[in-house]
Design a protein around this motif. Sequence first.
Motif, short mmCIF file in Angstrom:
data_model
loop_
_atom_site.label_atom_id
_atom_site.label_comp_id
_atom_site.label_asym_id
_atom_site.label_seq_id
_atom_site.Cartn_x
_atom_site.Cartn_y
_atom_site.Cartn_z
N ARG A 1 -21.04 17.93 0.32
CA ARG A 1 -20.28 16.71 -0.34
C ARG A 1 -20.45 15.40 0.11
O ARG A 1 -20.09 14.37 -0.67
N ASP A 2 -21.48 15.25 1.00
CA ASP A 2 -22.06 14.14 1.64
C ASP A 2 -23.45 14.00 1.48
O ASP A 2 -24.17 14.61 2.26
N ARG A 3 -23.76 13.50 0.21
CA ARG A 3 -25.51 13.51 -0.14
C ARG A 3 -26.19 12.61 0.93
O ARG A 3 -26.46 11.45 0.41
N SER A 4 -26.18 12.56 2.18
CA SER A 4 -26.79 11.62 3.13
C SER A 4 -27.53 12.42 4.31
O SER A 4 -27.30 13.36 4.66
N LEU A 5 -28.16 11.42 5.18
CA LEU A 5 -28.61 12.00 6.30
C LEU A 5 -29.09 10.92 7.11
O LEU A 5 -29.45 9.93 6.55
N VAL A 6 -29.08 11.24 8.42
CA VAL A 6 -29.80 10.15 9.36
C VAL A 6 -30.84 10.56 10.16
O VAL A 6 -30.98 11.65 10.67
N PHE A 7 -31.90 9.86 9.87
CA PHE A 7 -33.37 10.42 10.51
C PHE A 7 -33.97 9.32 11.39
O PHE A 7 -34.23 8.06 11.40
N ALA A 8 -34.10 9.85 12.76
CA ALA A 8 -34.52 8.93 13.73
C ALA A 8 -36.28 9.27 14.08
O ALA A 8 -36.35 10.52 14.22
N ASN A 9 -36.87 8.16 13.97
CA ASN A 9 -38.45 8.41 13.91
C ASN A 9 -38.87 7.36 15.08
O ASN A 9 -38.34 6.55 15.49
N TRP A 10 -40.20 7.60 15.41
CA TRP A 10 -41.38 6.54 15.88
C TRP A 10 -41.48 5.25 14.95
O TRP A 10 -41.67 5.54 13.75
N PRO A 11 -41.91 4.05 15.68
CA PRO A 11 -42.35 2.91 14.83
C PRO A 11 -43.92 3.51 14.19
O PRO A 11 -44.59 4.19 14.95
#
Length: 390
Positions: free
Chosen positions: A45-55
């Motif tokens: 129902r929530d088409r999103s995500l949070v992606f944490a990566n390196w520079p």
Amino acid sequence: MKPLSRRALLHVLGAGAGAAALAGCGVPPAYVAPADRAATDRSGRDRSLVFANWPLYIDTDDKDPQKRPTLDGFQRETGISVTYTEEINDNDEFFGKISPALMNHQDTGRDLIVVSDWMASRYVRLGWVQPMDRDRQPHVAKELDPLLRRPAFDPGRLHTVPWQSGITGIAYNRRKLGREIRRTADLWHDDLRGRVTLLSGMDEAFCMLMQGNGADVTRWTADDFHTMTEQLRGLVRRRHIRRFTGNDYIKDLSSGDVLACQAYSGDIIQLQADNPDIAFVVPEEGAELWAESLMIPDLARHKANAEQLIDHYYRPETAARLAASVNYVCPVPAARHVLADSKDKEEAELAENPLIFPSDDMRRRLATARDISAKERPAFAKEWNEIVGL
């Protein structure tokens, strides 16, 4: 000249400073049982995500660095909105940042993170990441490089999937040195006294050095470690090793102050573009193939969306575009054929670069070391730090 590599930029930023102290701070880590790792998945129902990566660890548009073509393509195709943050500057620092939430059974606010495999082993051991559903990841199941499929800390790669990979080997200035380097022992010849550097990080350095002594790093022992450190003590006493470095070896090698050094394959690709005399070697005894891997933290709210994004990057076409941008060892061998067929001459040439797609001969000499256990680490780190002066 190409932009600074990701590792080089981190050195400029001073990201590693204080990392050793951060690793030991705070409340002792708390193990999380398998039944307590998953939250209700909101992906449907929530088409999103949070992606944490390196520079500097993803492809960007040449005209607009804020655009990330492979990520933008995923969002258009799936309708999943990705919040992409470049907040990971150091493994220990990031561990300290999110560990309070994980040990207290709280959502970190991130659905996907990338850390080095030696650190990923800590998350897996503590039960701080969730196993992935390979039914949602057919490309991962099919395309992942066999050399990266079975790390000792995560059999079957159930909790981790390599984002990019690399080799820790030897770089040297072939013209200024006037001879070839083929073995780790070649670094200890008299003509390199005071002109050779090694990496200061134990996890980054120890594998190749033990391989140079003939150790099987997939099951190395304490005796193997102590043999290696005793060798280093002698080299330090004789002032053979100029110093132990972070990513500043790049500057030393470029200037000629150092003629040979322990180095990362991804950095050397960029140096070679400006100086063809710089060579990179996987020693005859072997070198380490390492990875930095994607993981889904406990209680992540968009697990299925994160699994779908991971699988997107294992499509050969996507993996090829990412590899052409970041220049690390590609964990998707089939991406080589995509680049070879490219109409862009520079991209087609990357398909033949063994530092992105190692040759069969090179692959036979690559290994992934077993990780240092929590019980071993304090004593080994103390011994290592006494030698390198940390």
